[in-house]
Design an enzyme around this catalytic site. Structure first.
Site, PDB file in Angstrom:
ATOM      1  N   GLU A  75       1.463  45.128  -4.799  1.00 40.54           N
ATOM      2  CA  GLU A  75       0.945  45.192  -3.441  1.00 40.54           C
ATOM      3  C   GLU A  75      -0.364  44.426  -3.268  1.00 40.54           C
ATOM      4  OE1 GLU A  75       4.001  48.273  -3.568  1.00 40.54           O
ATOM      5  OE2 GLU A  75       2.407  47.681  -4.953  1.00 40.54           O
ATOM      6  N   HIS A 126       5.011  59.414  -2.030  1.00 43.50           N
ATOM      7  CA  HIS A 126       5.793  58.753  -0.988  1.00 43.50           C
ATOM      8  C   HIS A 126       5.656  59.461   0.359  1.00 43.50           C
ATOM      9  CE1 HIS A 126       7.579  57.367  -4.711  1.00 43.50           C
ATOM     10  NE2 HIS A 126       8.256  56.436  -4.065  1.00 43.50           N
TER      11      HIS A 126
END
Length: 229
Positions: free
Chosen positions: A60, A129
């Protein structure tokens, strides 16, 4: 009007903006051939090619930094965070680079980029998540934060975010993706700097966003029965 699922409303927004402006591209994990973890970019690579739907490594910080550089050179990247919780890995790139470069460069660079993806509590998702990171990023100067709540405003807000010359963090809720709504056939845009008035009343003002909009509207029905408007 056409009935459209939430994730397809987002897909339509991206598709329309990519067709309108060749400088718009999407990058992230599995956004190309797989079509995104929630199918927001399904089959778009067939239409626009592998370089405009760019599959990235699981890194990322790297691909968010690459998107900032692309935005500085005139492109309009859309970064998909497979899950918004993963953006903590790119916090430096989002805050110190995307958020500040327009100002630290004295206005010489614009950073027209969107960072979008799912977050929030889902079903059968682990702690990493299920996060909402709005509060982390609200203190960062130079970034606009948008949270959508319906297919209609998801499409209109995302189109406006893509056209904005500043970095926009675009938060979607994972449990809204299968929400359905009739959308206009004609193109429409929604302002990023104006709240949506869902219902007018005279006794109570409730401010909320994202999935909580739907919980609030259920609570309003209970308040109405008790005599509150």
């Amino acid at each position: 009007m056409a009935e459209t699922l939430f994730f397809n409303a987002l897909r339509e927004a991206i598709d329309e903006e990519m067709a309108r402006d060749p400088s718009v591209l999407v990058l992230g994990e599995d956004v190309g051939h797989y079509g995104g973890s929630y199918k927001v970019t399904k089959d778009l690579y067939k239409k626009y090619g592998d370089l405009r739907l760019l599959d990235t490594p699981i890194a990322e910080n790297s691909f968010t930094g690459m998107a900032v550089g692309a935005a500085m050179t005139g492109l309009r990247p859309i970064v998909e965070g497979m899950n918004m919780g993963f953006l903590l890995l790119a916090f430096n790139q989002i805050s110190n680079n995307a958020g500040m470069l327009r100002y630290t460069s004295g206005g010489n660079f614009k950073i027209p980029m969107v960072i979008r993806g799912p977050g929030g509590v889902g079903r059968q998702l682990g702690a990493e998540h299920s996060q909402r990171l709005e509060a982390y990023f609200q203190a960062v100067p130079g970034i606009k934060i948008v949270a959508c709540s319906t297919p209609y405003n998801a499409k209109g807000l995302l189109k406006s975010a893509i056209r904005d010359d500043n970095p926009v963090l675009f938060f979607e809720h994972v449990l809204l993706y299968n929400l359905k709504e009739n959308l206009p056939e004609k193109e429409y845009l929604l302002p990023l700097d104006k709240a949506e008035v869902v219902r007018k009343g005279k006794d109570v003002t409730i401010l909320t966003y994202s999935r909580m909009r739907h919980h609030v509207m259920q609570a309003v029905k209970t308040l109405e029965k008790e005599g509150f408007d």
